[in-house]
Write a protein that holds these residues in place. Structure first.
Motif: not given
Length: 277
Positions: A173-184, A203-204, A216-224
């Protein structure tokens, strides 16, 4: 006029300049030592006040520590360690919501608005802390250790969590809109109903994560790495899937891309309607 009489005044002038320079350097060094001593005293005083019974006094001490990080970057690692410990010690499971603990929120603000270039080897360590409904929007928590941390219902819009450790964290339920979670690293994290629209997860690692009903609308899941993750009910419109590992992903809707070169996957119309509600 002989050479001696013409050279002597010049030598005297040079000597005067050298003496003046040495004096200036000595004064500067003394001021630096004095300033460092004052900052050390401020830090010690703030540490003492962190155990005061008054919330206002503790919050004042936290503000002082935030100021110390600005005035003396070399002290920043010590402040990070101290404020991290303060949050871990006080943000326990008995804390129903961070909103009722302004001192903890102040400590989060100080850590999240520091200059990361002065971190040296210090890491924000909030393992196991209960930060329900915390206000983290726009904060820089890059590389933070949040393993097992409870941040459900928090507002972390546009927060920087790149490289953060979120294994087994509760982020539902956390709002992570536009957050940077790369490599997390968020394997086995509880991300149910989390809003990650437009988030960067490139790459997370979200192996075995629970992403049911997440947006996950419009999220970048590249390499995840999403192996074994649960995406049941998740809203996946316009997701970027380049090189995403979807091995063993649970998705009853059956609309995941077969070809990882595919850039988007549209959920069924009924799913889109449910996710927007």
């Amino acid at each position: 006029m002989n050479l001696f009489t013409t050279t002597l005044p010049a030598l005297a002038a040079v000597a005067a300049l050298v003496f003046t320079w040495i004096s200036v350097v000595q004064v500067s060094d003394e001021l630096t030592i004095s300033e460092q001593g004052q900052i050390a005293d401020r830090y010690d005083t703030a540490v003492e006040k962190l155990v005061d019974d008054s919330t206002d006094v503790r919050r004042g001490a936290i503000y002082s520590m935030q100021s110390i990080m600005t005035d003396s970057p070399r002290m920043q690692p010590a402040v990070i360690d101290m404020l991290s410990k303060y949050i871990r010690d006080r943000a326990t499971k008995n804390l129903k919501t961070t909103e009722k603990s302004p001192d903890i929120q102040a400590a989060l603000y100080a850590l999240g608005n520091r200059n990361p270039s002065h971190d040296a080897n210090a890491v924000i360590d909030l393992r196991g802390a209960h930060l329900v409904e915390a206000k983290l929007e726009g904060m820089n928590l890059s590389n933070a250790d949040l393993r097992g941390t409870v941040v459900s219902g928090a507002n972390a819009e546009k927060a920087v969590l790149s490289g953060a450790r979120l294994e087994q964290a509760v982020v539902k339920g956390t709002n992570l809109t536009g957050a940077d979670l790369s490599d997390a690293k968020a394997s086995e994290a509880d991300l149910k109903k989390a809003v990650m629209a437009g988030a960067d997860l490139a790459h997370a690692d979200v192996e075995q994560a629970d992403l049911r009903d997440a947006d996950l609308t419009g999220a970048d899941l590249s390499g995840v790495d999403m192996a074994g993750a649960n995406l049941e009910g998740a809203y996946l419109a316009e997701v970027r899937w380049n090189d995403t590992n979807l091995a063993g992903v649970r998705r009853p809707e059956g609309d995941l891309p077969d070809d990882m070169s595919s850039r988007t996957a549209q959920p069924p119309r009924s799913q889109a309607t449910n996710a927007s509600q």
